[in-house]
Design an enzyme around this catalytic site. Structure first.
Site, short mmCIF file in Angstrom:
data_model
loop_
_atom_site.label_atom_id
_atom_site.label_comp_id
_atom_site.label_asym_id
_atom_site.label_seq_id
_atom_site.Cartn_x
_atom_site.Cartn_y
_atom_site.Cartn_z
N GLU A 326 0.79 -1.27 -0.05
CA GLU A 326 0.07 0.18 -0.11
C GLU A 326 0.85 1.20 0.11
O GLU A 326 1.90 1.55 0.67
CB GLU A 326 -0.82 -0.10 1.29
CG GLU A 326 -1.60 1.42 1.46
CD GLU A 326 -2.46 1.32 2.86
OE1 GLU A 326 -3.08 2.11 2.94
OE2 GLU A 326 -1.73 0.38 3.57
N LYS A 383 -9.22 1.98 -2.23
CA LYS A 383 -9.62 1.75 -0.98
C LYS A 383 -10.92 2.28 -0.23
O LYS A 383 -11.08 3.25 -0.20
CB LYS A 383 -8.43 2.00 0.29
CG LYS A 383 -8.67 1.65 1.52
CD LYS A 383 -7.34 2.33 2.29
CE LYS A 383 -7.29 1.55 3.89
NZ LYS A 383 -6.15 2.11 4.58
N CYS A 434 -5.16 -2.91 3.08
CA CYS A 434 -4.88 -2.53 4.49
C CYS A 434 -6.03 -2.97 5.41
O CYS A 434 -6.44 -4.19 5.76
CB CYS A 434 -4.57 -1.26 4.74
SG CYS A 434 -3.39 -1.00 6.32
#
Length: 553
Positions: A326, A383, A434
């Protein structure tokens, strides 16, 4: 005087005992996850609180045990999430030391208190079931617990389900997640604890039954004649109904625990098909760039150098694609094409998934980009689950204007759409960035939409080592629930490869620069959970509610 003092101390101890027991049992549940990982304690750590709540519900003299249940929730979630303090100090973000400590303590305390409040809600429901039969209390208690976890996971703050206490050590029971997601594992833990607790709370009724049984035998004219003739004390022979009553709850708990593990073992033992045409050799680069450097020119230089060199080394090994962490390159999409990493992709012709920043108007997203063998962007995943306060401002519509005036930045971070799919040159993938690893519905949706393998990209560099290990445990659960191979790339660790049974094929070191290649396989199977979602929780709520109404009438 001494007797009065002892009496006073005894009352004080009896007053504090429920709080000490609740807090201690919450601590036991808290140590089931990393860094300690005493997963087996999860099967008994809830029972003391259950006993306390049920005892209070049966006694008119005792008040609602709000504080004990709140302490249990605070202890469990507080210990499990103690890695949150790893965000301090945030001086690299320009936050002074003392305000940084205050922010970290607030985040830790808030999430722990939220867990305590949910436990108090559960206890309040259980308190109203004092006159219900034990089996119905177990059913309702399990249903309400799963319902509260589902409610919590639907919000932005979610991590510490009871289910993840079993990952990665007890993979057999984690396989229940293939049936109805993590709540199937949570339900198993709660129901076993409930049966143990009900066996304990019914011990007084058992003792009374035992005395009645003994008296009845003595009253029978032939009951102990033989024993009395030889001068021996009366002894019972044959089947003892009260003895069965004593052990039936524990026996049921033990039997259920074994049965659930057998079901999990059957799922765990199924062979994983590894068709040659479905093989995909993936390389991972763990860049190991401290977050405090990423905002600087030196940090960007190191990131570009480490990820480019790692990509070239893996490409020379003959991998099909390379996955990065990420935010591997902390630049916006418009600047990606000028980086040495993209130049290497064009030269080597190996597909790369590169973490960087996407752009949406004046805002930006944390994104994962697919570069094909010509160095062109062919897909992008944004995300969708952002960390509150850390990555976005809650209630931005209300206080966003104030924050915008105080902020020197022209752009702010936004979340991606919840219903994204991620197509790659090798077929559709399940993408996760994440924090999203904690949300099984994100994975379930993408698997149902045709995702054939998992690509997990993360950066846990600003937390203590226990957090990335818990993060790895979350990814293991998602791999099992969706029956998919998983490749996980992080900035500083732990990067890993996981098979559909949750077995870790390789895991990196922590705070190390590493590259590794592993063959994974694309799969199109659909577990019961992928097809139907979490069907168990609604079933438990409806059935327990219906039985409660029936019993009440």
């Amino acid at each position: 005087m001494q007797k009065k003092q002892n009496k006073y101390q005894g009352k004080e101890l009896s007053f504090l005992l429920p709080y000490l027991i609740s807090f201690a049992s919450g601590v036991l549940m808290g140590v089931t996850v990393a860094p300690i990982g005493a997963w087996f304690l999860a099967w008994i750590a809830l029972a003391p609180l259950w006993v306390l709540v049920v005892t209070s519900s049966k006694s008119k003299k005792q008040s609602f045990p709000f504080l004990p249940s709140f302490l249990w929730g605070m202890a469990y979630h507080g210990i499990a999430l103690s890695w949150i303090m790893g965000i301090h100090p945030m001086t690299w973000l320009g936050v002074p030391w003392w305000p940084s400590l205050a922010i970290a303590l607030f985040c830790w305390g808030f999430i722990s208190a939220l867990g305590g409040i949910l436990l108090s809600i559960w206890a309040a429901v259980m308190l109203r079931l004092g006159e219900q039969k034990s089996w119905l209390r177990v059913l309702i208690g399990t249903a309400v617990w799963c319902g509260l976890e589902s409610l919590w996971s639907a919000g932005p703050l979610w991590w510490s389900s009871l289910a993840y206490t079993q990952s990665p050590h007890n993979l057999v029971i984690v396989h229940l997640g293939q049936l109805s997601g993590p709540n199937a594992v949570t339900a198993a833990i709660v129901v076993v604890n409930g049966l143990i607790a009900e066996g304990w709370t019914n011990r007084r009724d058992t003792e009374n039954a035992e005395r009645i049984f003994s008296v009845s035998r003595q009253l029978l004219p032939f009951g102990n004649a033989k024993s009395e003739q030889v001068g021996e004390p009366a002894q019972r022979t044959g089947f003892s109904a009260p003895l069965w009553f004593v052990n039936k709850y524990l026996a049921t708990a033990a039997g259920l625990l074994i049965t659930l593990h057998l079901i999990g073992f059957i799922l765990y033992s199924r062979p994983v098909a590894q068709l040659p045409e479905a093989a995909l050799k993936v390389g991972i680069v763990q860049g190991n760039i401290p977050n405090r450097l990423l905002r600087s020119s030196e940090g960007f230089r190191r990131a570009e150098e480490n990820y480019t060199n790692g990509y070239i080394a893996l490409a020379n090994q003959g991998v099909d694609a390379v996955l990065t962490a990420e935010g591997a390159l902390p630049v916006f999409q418009r600047n990606l094409m000028a980086t040495t990493l993209v130049a290497a992709v064009k030269e080597k012709g190996v597909v790369a998934w590169i973490g960087a920043f996407g752009e949406t108007g004046r805002s930006y997203t944390i994104s994962l980009f697919t570069f094909n063998n010509r160095g062109e962007i062919v897909s992008r995943y944004d995300k969708a689950k952002l960390v509150p306060l850390g990555e976005y401002i809650p209630f931005e519509g209300i206080i966003g204007g104030i924050v915008q005036r105080l902020s020197p930045l022209d752009a702010h971070q936004v979340a991606g759409a919840a219903n994204q799919v991620f197509d790659t040159p090798f077929g559709r993938a399940i993408a996760s960035i994440c924090y999203e690893s904690a949300f099984p519905e994100q994975f379930r949706y993408q698997a149902a939409a045709g995702g054939q393998f998992i690509l997990s990209s993360s950066n846990d560099a600003h937390y203590s080592p226990s957090m990335p290990f818990q993060h790895h445990a979350q990814d293991i659960m998602r791999a099992i629930e969706t029956d998919r191979w998983s490749a996980r790339a992080t900035n500083t660790g732990y990067s890993a490869f996981v098979d559909p049974h949750g077995r870790t094929l390789w895991i990196s070191g922590y705070n190390t620069y590493e590259t590794h290649a592993e063959t994974i396989y694309r799969r199109q199977t659909k577990t019961l959970y992928v097809r139907w979602g979490d069907w168990l929780t609604p079933l438990l709520l409806i059935s327990s509610g219906g039985l409660w109404l029936f019993q009440k009438r």
